[in-house]
Design a protein around this motif. Structure first.
Motif, PDB file in Angstrom:
ATOM      1  N   MET A   1     -24.588   1.022  28.829  1.00 14.82           N
ATOM      2  CA  MET A   1     -26.008   0.615  28.806  1.00 14.82           C
ATOM      3  C   MET A   1     -26.371   0.012  30.150  1.00 14.82           C
ATOM      4  N   SER A   2     -27.402   0.546  30.780  1.00 13.67           N
ATOM      5  CA  SER A   2     -27.792   0.024  32.086  1.00 13.67           C
ATOM      6  C   SER A   2     -28.560  -1.288  31.927  1.00 13.67           C
ATOM      7  N   GLU A   3     -28.504  -2.081  32.974  1.00 12.94           N
ATOM      8  CA  GLU A   3     -29.179  -3.380  32.970  1.00 12.94           C
ATOM      9  C   GLU A   3     -30.690  -3.186  33.003  1.00 12.94           C
ATOM     10  N   GLN A   4     -31.417  -4.085  32.347  1.00 13.22           N
ATOM     11  CA  GLN A   4     -32.877  -4.038  32.377  1.00 13.22           C
ATOM     12  C   GLN A   4     -33.400  -4.938  33.493  1.00 13.22           C
ATOM     13  N   TYR A   5     -34.431  -4.480  34.171  1.00 15.61           N
ATOM     14  CA  TYR A   5     -35.051  -5.251  35.243  1.00 15.61           C
ATOM     15  C   TYR A   5     -36.494  -5.536  34.863  1.00 15.61           C
ATOM     16  N   ALA A   6     -37.045  -6.598  35.458  1.00 12.93           N
ATOM     17  CA  ALA A   6     -38.402  -7.031  35.086  1.00 12.93           C
ATOM     18  C   ALA A   6     -39.417  -5.903  35.234  1.00 12.93           C
ATOM     19  N   HIS A   7     -39.304  -5.119  36.318  1.00 14.73           N
ATOM     20  CA  HIS A   7     -40.311  -4.079  36.552  1.00 14.73           C
ATOM     21  C   HIS A   7     -40.210  -2.934  35.540  1.00 14.73           C
ATOM     22  N   ASP A   8     -39.029  -2.791  34.885  1.00 18.99           N
ATOM     23  CA  ASP A   8     -38.879  -1.752  33.857  1.00 18.99           C
ATOM     24  C   ASP A   8     -39.915  -1.927  32.753  1.00 18.99           C
ATOM     25  N   LYS A   9     -40.323  -3.182  32.543  1.00 18.31           N
ATOM     26  CA  LYS A   9     -41.230  -3.486  31.429  1.00 18.31           C
ATOM     27  C   LYS A   9     -42.701  -3.591  31.859  1.00 18.31           C
ATOM     28  N   VAL A  10     -42.959  -3.489  33.184  1.00 18.88           N
ATOM     29  CA  VAL A  10     -44.346  -3.551  33.671  1.00 18.88           C
ATOM     30  C   VAL A  10     -45.017  -2.216  33.398  1.00 18.88           C
ATOM     31  N   VAL A  11     -46.132  -2.244  32.669  1.00 17.45           N
ATOM     32  CA  VAL A  11     -46.823  -1.012  32.274  1.00 17.45           C
ATOM     33  C   VAL A  11     -48.300  -1.083  32.684  1.00 17.45           C
ATOM     34  N   PRO A  12     -48.950   0.082  32.848  1.00 13.32           N
ATOM     35  CA  PRO A  12     -50.377   0.082  33.182  1.00 13.32           C
ATOM     36  C   PRO A  12     -51.258  -0.574  32.125  1.00 13.32           C
ATOM     37  N   ASP A  13     -50.890  -0.398  30.845  1.00 16.89           N
ATOM     38  CA  ASP A  13     -51.719  -0.924  29.755  1.00 16.89           C
ATOM     39  C   ASP A  13     -50.833  -1.628  28.726  1.00 16.89           C
ATOM     40  N   LYS A  14     -50.851  -2.959  28.762  1.00 16.42           N
ATOM     41  CA  LYS A  14     -50.000  -3.742  27.850  1.00 16.42           C
ATOM     42  C   LYS A  14     -50.369  -3.527  26.381  1.00 16.42           C
ATOM     43  N   ALA A  15     -51.620  -3.171  26.128  1.00 16.95           N
ATOM     44  CA  ALA A  15     -52.074  -2.998  24.744  1.00 16.95           C
ATOM     45  C   ALA A  15     -51.596  -1.677  24.139  1.00 16.95           C
ATOM     46  N   SER A  16     -51.186  -0.757  24.993  1.00 13.86           N
ATOM     47  CA  SER A  16     -50.753   0.556  24.518  1.00 13.86           C
ATOM     48  C   SER A  16     -49.355   0.482  23.910  1.00 13.86           C
ATOM     49  N   GLU A  17     -49.121   1.300  22.880  1.00 13.44           N
ATOM     50  CA  GLU A  17     -47.794   1.369  22.264  1.00 13.44           C
ATOM     51  C   GLU A  17     -46.945   2.486  22.880  1.00 13.44           C
ATOM     52  N   GLN A  18     -47.522   3.222  23.846  1.00 14.63           N
ATOM     53  CA  GLN A  18     -46.780   4.299  24.503  1.00 14.63           C
ATOM     54  C   GLN A  18     -45.709   3.728  25.438  1.00 14.63           C
ATOM     55  N   SER A  19     -44.699   4.523  25.700  1.00 15.48           N
ATOM     56  CA  SER A  19     -43.639   4.112  26.619  1.00 15.48           C
ATOM     57  C   SER A  19     -44.196   3.994  28.037  1.00 15.48           C
ATOM     58  N   LYS A  20     -43.459   3.284  28.895  1.00 18.44           N
ATOM     59  CA  LYS A  20     -43.868   3.166  30.292  1.00 18.44           C
ATOM     60  C   LYS A  20     -43.990   4.549  30.922  1.00 18.44           C
ATOM     61  N   LYS A  21     -43.022   5.411  30.650  1.00 19.32           N
ATOM     62  CA  LYS A  21     -42.997   6.752  31.248  1.00 19.32           C
ATOM     63  C   LYS A  21     -44.271   7.520  30.912  1.00 19.32           C
ATOM     64  N   LYS A  22     -44.641   7.471  29.624  1.00 16.66           N
ATOM     65  CA  LYS A  22     -45.832   8.198  29.162  1.00 16.66           C
ATOM     66  C   LYS A  22     -47.095   7.603  29.784  1.00 16.66           C
ATOM     67  N   GLN A  23     -47.174   6.277  29.836  1.00 15.84           N
ATOM     68  CA  GLN A  23     -48.342   5.619  30.434  1.00 15.84           C
ATOM     69  C   GLN A  23     -48.475   5.949  31.921  1.00 15.84           C
ATOM     70  N   VAL A  24     -47.347   5.910  32.639  1.00 17.72           N
ATOM     71  CA  VAL A  24     -47.373   6.188  34.082  1.00 17.72           C
ATOM     72  C   VAL A  24     -47.804   7.633  34.333  1.00 17.72           C
ATOM     73  N   ALA A  25     -47.278   8.566  33.536  1.00 17.91           N
ATOM     74  CA  ALA A  25     -47.649   9.976  33.694  1.00 17.91           C
ATOM     75  C   ALA A  25     -49.151  10.163  33.498  1.00 17.91           C
ATOM     76  N   GLU A  26     -49.695   9.550  32.440  1.00 16.84           N
ATOM     77  CA  GLU A  26     -51.134   9.675  32.166  1.00 16.84           C
ATOM     78  C   GLU A  26     -51.970   9.000  33.244  1.00 16.84           C
ATOM     79  N   MET A  27     -51.501   7.855  33.737  1.00 16.46           N
ATOM     80  CA  MET A  27     -52.215   7.140  34.801  1.00 16.46           C
ATOM     81  C   MET A  27     -52.324   8.007  36.057  1.00 16.46           C
ATOM     82  N   PHE A  28     -51.195   8.613  36.447  1.00 17.51           N
ATOM     83  CA  PHE A  28     -51.216   9.439  37.658  1.00 17.51           C
ATOM     84  C   PHE A  28     -51.993  10.734  37.453  1.00 17.51           C
ATOM     85  N   ASP A  29     -51.965  11.284  36.239  1.00 19.60           N
ATOM     86  CA  ASP A  29     -52.812  12.447  35.945  1.00 19.60           C
ATOM     87  C   ASP A  29     -54.275  12.092  36.174  1.00 19.60           C
ATOM     88  N   ASP A  30     -54.628  10.875  35.766  1.00 20.20           N
ATOM     89  CA  ASP A  30     -56.017  10.422  35.850  1.00 20.20           C
ATOM     90  C   ASP A  30     -56.475  10.206  37.296  1.00 20.20           C
TER      91      ASP A  30
END
Length: 248
Positions: A1-30
């Motif tokens: 199991m890899s170590e977790q870092y603070a930025h791993d949990k930073v997301v574009p929208d804290k209210a969203s239940e989507q994963s960081k990966k999904k949020q980042v992909a949608e943000m950049f699409d936008d």
């Protein structure tokens, strides 16, 4: 199991239940249609020089096959084609919107035979072990959902003797410069970005993820932990950005 870092949990929208990966992909699409313009505008064009300096770290290696992770609209891949002249560069990204913009640029420059941009995830890179002579990541490691997993995957696909070069934002240390930087990144950049792209949240995320990222020697330690040798960190432009290198 890899170590977790603070930025791993930073997301574009804290209210969203989507994963960081999904949020980042949608943000950049936008923001994809305005991404290149905003990059040049918000960095006052300095980012082009940063990329050139990062790619210069690969000159002695003369790589034939390169991978550009989180390639976005292909800026590094296109610059590498000119600066390093490899036989092939493959760029991967989780945002199809960004890739589409990149493919237009690649075609306009007549580089379709040298550069291939395809959908791909940094944490499950779809290539065999020991494939690439060099891997680049420009302003992308902050967006990894699992930093160590992403860096480990890059290590896996690098050939022995191959090199990783990472270009990433960092925080300046000099008093006065730090205050000006915080004002710009915390207030000015999101306001300007919001006016042009209608997505202020994307540039607030940018600032939050920079603050949380394990920069400098902390990121060098991640490279060391995942197996890289000859690791280094070189700050640029008063510490606003840094080049990280590691060999396999």
């Amino acid at each position: 199991m890899s170590e977790q870092y603070a930025h791993d949990k930073v997301v574009p929208d804290k209210a969203s239940e989507q994963s960081k990966k999904k949020q980042v992909a949608e943000m950049f699409d936008d923001i994809a249609p305005r991404y290149d313009f905003l990059n040049r505008f918000l960095s006052v064009g300095i980012d082009t020089g940063w990329r050139k300096k990062a790619l210069a770290k690969l000159k002695d290696l003369q790589p034939k096959l390169m991978l550009d992770v989180a390639t976005g609209t292909g800026d590094v891949a296109i610059m590498a084609a000119k600066q390093l002249q490899p036989e092939k560069i493959i760029g991967i990204d989780i945002s199809e919107g960004m890739l589409e913009g990149g493919r237009v640029k690649v075609k306009a420059k007549g580089l379709e035979t040298m550069i291939e941009l395809k959908s791909g995830d940094s944490e499950t890179i779809n290539f065999p072990d020991n494939t690439f002579d060099a891997v680049t990541v420009a302003f992308g490691v902050r967006n990894f959902e699992d930093l160590e997993k992403g860096i480990s995957e890059i290590y896996r696909v690098l050939k022995p003797g191959g090199r990783l070069v990472v270009l990433e934002f960092s925080k300046p240390k000099l008093p006065g410069v730090l205050q000006a930087y915080n004002l710009y990144m915390g207030l000015v950049a999101p306001q300007v970005a919001g006016a042009f792209s209608k997505n202020k949240k994307a540039y607030q995320y940018l600032n939050n993820s920079i603050k949380a990222f394990p920069e400098g020697q902390n990121f060098v330690a991640v490279l060391n932990k995942t197996g890289f040798i000859n690791t280094s960190c070189k700050p640029l432009t008063l510490g606003i950005c840094s080049i990280y290198c590691g060999d396999k």
